[in-house]
Design an enzyme around this catalytic site. Structure first.
Site, PDB file in Angstrom:
ATOM      1  N   CYS A 158       0.818  -1.201   0.000  1.00  0.00           N
ATOM      2  CA  CYS A 158       0.000   0.000   0.000  1.00  0.00           C
ATOM      3  C   CYS A 158       0.863   1.267   0.000  1.00  0.00           C
ATOM      4  CB  CYS A 158      -0.998  -0.048   1.151  1.00  0.00           C
ATOM      5  SG  CYS A 158      -2.468   0.956   0.893  1.00  0.00           S
ATOM      6  N   HIS A 159       0.855   2.048   1.081  1.00  0.00           N
ATOM      7  CA  HIS A 159       1.652   3.271   1.174  1.00  0.00           C
ATOM      8  C   HIS A 159       3.073   3.007   1.676  1.00  0.00           C
ATOM      9  CE1 HIS A 159      -2.347   5.109   0.933  1.00  0.00           C
ATOM     10  NE2 HIS A 159      -1.738   6.222   0.571  1.00  0.00           N
TER      11      HIS A 159
END
Length: 174
Positions: A108-109
């Site tokens: 994800c991030h």
């Protein structure tokens, strides 16, 4: 053979399932998991923007040695990797881990921390779509795929990719 897998997070802002689901897969496979963070105590996980459970920290990242671990997992959440990339000890640990050739799995991030560690030049990876410009500016090639393995880097886009992400991680650690 049991492997020791480090999970590195900041003290808060961790997307719960991106920590707990890979952790469970690692331990179900017979490996040991250890939570590293920037401070002792507990970390606060989130279900998107809502507080979820806390988890106890096993080791402060500044006291951790890359040689003690067989792989590194970097869970996402927006605030978690953003805070980690401001912590010099965490960035140094990630940089050393990436350079070691051992598996580094970021979802994800979390690739923001790999940008900060200077670990993306010439690498192909995926992430949450908002990171693509940062990844390209760091010399990486961003693609929109469920899971990407490039050398020792394993990346995925979001919680929906966790099954493929954990399979790639477990395949990498053997």
């Amino acid at each position: 053979m049991t492997k020791k897998i480090a999970f590195l997070t900041a003290t808060e802002g961790i997307e719960r399932v991106e920590l707990t689901d890979p952790w469970q897969s690692v331990t179900d496979a017979g490996h040991s998991a250890e939570l590293l963070s920037t401070e002792a105590g507990e970390v606060q996980t989130f279900d998107h923007l809502d507080k979820a459970e806390t988890r106890p920290v096993d080791t402060v990242v500044g006291d951790a040695d890359v040689a003690d671990y067989d792989a590194l997992v970097l869970p996402g959440g927006v605030a978690n990797p953003d805070a980690l990339r401001l912590d010099e000890g965490a960035v140094a640990f990630i940089r050393a881990f990436a350079a070691s050739g051992k598996p580094v799995a970021a979802i994800c991030h979390a690739p923001w921390t790999l940008v900060e560690a200077g670990a993306l030049r010439g690498k192909r990876l995926t992430s949450w779509p908002s990171l693509q410009t940062d990844i390209r500016n760091a010399g990486g090639e961003w693609v929109d795929e469920e899971v990407v393995v490039d050398g020792n880097l394993i990346t995925s886009r979001n919680p929906g990719d966790i099954p493929a992400f954990t399979k790639a991680l477990l395949d990498a650690v053997g």
